[in-house]
Design a protein around this motif. Structure first.
Motif: not given
Length: 129
Positions: A120-129
């Motif tokens: 399964n594919t996932w996104d690891l992400l740090e959203p912009k503030r």
């Protein structure tokens, strides 16, 4: 009325290998593991259970087994937000998580796609503030 998404099901091949991967590779916590006879109620998540978690559900039919690792038809199906992308990307890489791309800067987040133990594919992400 207050509502929030609390739980999403992830069909897995084996409870124990899935628990080991999500706790060992992603650093998730085992929130619950309740034996229900022919199945178990297994919840894992990145926190103590105060946010959305995954219900690890062992496939029990041929149709369910055919979906393990491809629940979304090849699209990214899961999104793991972090407050420090580079910290978590480095830690996950060191623990053997397979990233499918180099980290990239998007208008909405720093992001990279990774694959779980079943594909399964996932996104690891740090959203912009």
């Amino acid at each position: 009325m207050t509502r929030r998404l609390a739980l999403a099901t992830l069909v897995v091949a084996d409870y124990d290998e899935a628990i080991a991967w999500y706790t060992g590779k992603l650093g998730f916590h085992l929130i619950e593991d309740i034996d229900q006879g022919s199945k178990r109620w297994v919840m894992v998540g990145p926190t103590d259970g105060s946010a959305a978690a995954l219900l690890l559900a062992r496939a029990s039919t041929d149709e369910q087994r055919s979906r393990v690792g491809n629940q979304t038809g090849g699209r990214v199906g899961f999104f793991l937000n972090t407050d420090d992308f580079h910290r978590d990307h480095a830690a996950m890489t060191a623990r053997g998580v397979e990233f499918l791309e180099a980290p990239r800067e998007e208008s909405y987040a720093t992001v990279a796609v990774f694959r779980d133990l079943y594909g399964n594919t996932w996104d690891l992400l740090e959203p912009k503030r």
